[in-house]
Design a protein around this motif. Structure first.
Motif, PDB file in Angstrom:
ATOM      1  N   ASN A 103      47.393  29.091   9.626  1.00 56.38           N
ATOM      2  CA  ASN A 103      46.335  28.319   9.123  1.00 56.38           C
ATOM      3  C   ASN A 103      44.862  29.162   9.378  1.00 56.38           C
ATOM      4  O   ASN A 103      44.481  29.036  10.597  1.00 56.38           O
ATOM      5  CB  ASN A 103      46.210  26.852   9.180  1.00 56.38           C
ATOM      6  CG  ASN A 103      45.029  26.357   8.525  1.00 56.38           C
ATOM      7  OD1 ASN A 103      44.108  26.840   8.055  1.00 56.38           O
ATOM      8  ND2 ASN A 103      45.510  24.827   8.324  1.00 56.38           N
ATOM      9  N   PRO A 104      44.298  29.885   8.511  1.00 56.46           N
ATOM     10  CA  PRO A 104      42.953  30.344   8.623  1.00 56.46           C
ATOM     11  C   PRO A 104      42.067  29.377   9.354  1.00 56.46           C
ATOM     12  O   PRO A 104      41.090  29.867  10.232  1.00 56.46           O
ATOM     13  CB  PRO A 104      42.570  31.045   7.428  1.00 56.46           C
ATOM     14  CG  PRO A 104      43.708  30.968   6.605  1.00 56.46           C
ATOM     15  CD  PRO A 104      44.608  29.900   6.969  1.00 56.46           C
ATOM     16  N   ALA A 105      42.101  28.221   9.045  1.00 49.84           N
ATOM     17  CA  ALA A 105      41.204  27.416   9.558  1.00 49.84           C
ATOM     18  C   ALA A 105      41.471  26.963  11.143  1.00 49.84           C
ATOM     19  O   ALA A 105      40.412  26.426  11.714  1.00 49.84           O
ATOM     20  CB  ALA A 105      41.163  25.928   8.790  1.00 49.84           C
ATOM     21  N   LYS A 147      48.875  28.309  13.791  1.00 47.49           N
ATOM     22  CA  LYS A 147      48.643  29.824  13.594  1.00 47.49           C
ATOM     23  C   LYS A 147      48.627  30.548  12.421  1.00 47.49           C
ATOM     24  O   LYS A 147      47.857  31.260  12.217  1.00 47.49           O
ATOM     25  CB  LYS A 147      49.413  30.490  14.767  1.00 47.49           C
ATOM     26  CG  LYS A 147      49.241  30.399  16.311  1.00 47.49           C
ATOM     27  CD  LYS A 147      48.073  30.562  16.580  1.00 47.49           C
ATOM     28  CE  LYS A 147      47.516  30.007  17.867  1.00 47.49           C
ATOM     29  NZ  LYS A 147      46.044  30.270  18.354  1.00 47.49           N
ATOM     30  N   GLU A 204      42.046  21.018  11.507  1.00 48.90           N
ATOM     31  CA  GLU A 204      41.222  21.736  10.296  1.00 48.90           C
ATOM     32  C   GLU A 204      39.693  21.117  10.078  1.00 48.90           C
ATOM     33  O   GLU A 204      38.713  21.834   9.963  1.00 48.90           O
ATOM     34  CB  GLU A 204      41.952  21.291   8.989  1.00 48.90           C
ATOM     35  CG  GLU A 204      43.292  22.314   8.897  1.00 48.90           C
ATOM     36  CD  GLU A 204      44.044  21.916   7.622  1.00 48.90           C
ATOM     37  OE1 GLU A 204      44.889  22.958   7.077  1.00 48.90           O
ATOM     38  OE2 GLU A 204      43.588  20.946   7.057  1.00 48.90           O
ATOM     39  N   CYS A 255      43.767  29.005  13.076  1.00 50.88           N
ATOM     40  CA  CYS A 255      44.510  30.099  14.091  1.00 50.88           C
ATOM     41  C   CYS A 255      43.934  30.452  15.277  1.00 50.88           C
ATOM     42  O   CYS A 255      44.476  31.163  16.164  1.00 50.88           O
ATOM     43  CB  CYS A 255      44.872  31.266  12.941  1.00 50.88           C
ATOM     44  SG  CYS A 255      43.318  31.945  12.563  1.00 50.88           S
ATOM     45  N   HIS A 256      42.612  30.201  15.269  1.00 49.67           N
ATOM     46  CA  HIS A 256      41.888  30.861  16.414  1.00 49.67           C
ATOM     47  C   HIS A 256      41.849  29.668  17.601  1.00 49.67           C
ATOM     48  O   HIS A 256      41.298  30.065  18.815  1.00 49.67           O
ATOM     49  CB  HIS A 256      40.353  30.996  16.115  1.00 49.67           C
ATOM     50  CG  HIS A 256      39.666  29.723  15.801  1.00 49.67           C
ATOM     51  ND1 HIS A 256      39.985  28.934  14.467  1.00 49.67           N
ATOM     52  CD2 HIS A 256      38.614  28.702  16.213  1.00 49.67           C
ATOM     53  CE1 HIS A 256      38.910  28.068  14.318  1.00 49.67           C
ATOM     54  NE2 HIS A 256      38.399  27.924  15.427  1.00 49.67           N
TER      55      HIS A 256
END
Length: 125
Positions: free
Chosen positions: A73-75, A71, A45, A77-78
């Motif tokens: 977690n928006p922080a 995956k 993160e 997932c990429h």
């Protein structure tokens, strides 16, 4: 050329160190280390590594649970995740790839070629 940053999440200190030395010497990549899934998620993160090398078998929070948390977690997932495991069957490997794991690497790995395996898996030329 920009330096890549890899986060290694593995409960075994010697594996983390061999991986760190291997990637530093062969690729000159920065290597972050986490001894648990929870620690790895928190480092991912804040530091936003280019990829994560994740051990499958860990106490408390295993690799799959850690992967699902990353995956979800928006922080994080990429960030591409490569599994590192000593036990893998072809059918299981296919399931991991279908679930979104970028690649499955097998332990013991060759420290001399690990960086190339990671770079090839992520199409880093």
């Amino acid at each position: 050329m920009n330096t890549r940053c890899i986060l290694v999440i593995d409960d075994e200190a010697d594996i983390r160190e061999i991986t760190r030395m291997s990637l530093k010497l062969t690729k000159r990549w920065e290597v972050l280390q986490a001894a648990s899934g929870q620690e790895g998620i928190s480092i991912a993160e804040t530091k936003q590594p280019d990829a994560i090398l994740l051990d499958l078998m860990m106490p408390h929070m295993d690799g799959i649970t850690t992967f699902k948390s990353l995956k979800a977690n928006p922080a994080t997932c990429h960030i591409p995740v490569l599994l590192l495991t000593a036990t893998i069957r072809a059918a299981t490997r296919q399931q991991y790839l279908e679930a979104g794991i970028t690649e499955v690497l097998v332990k013991p790995f060759d420290p001399g070629s690990l960086g190339n395996q990671i770079a090839d898996s992520l199409a880093w030329s």
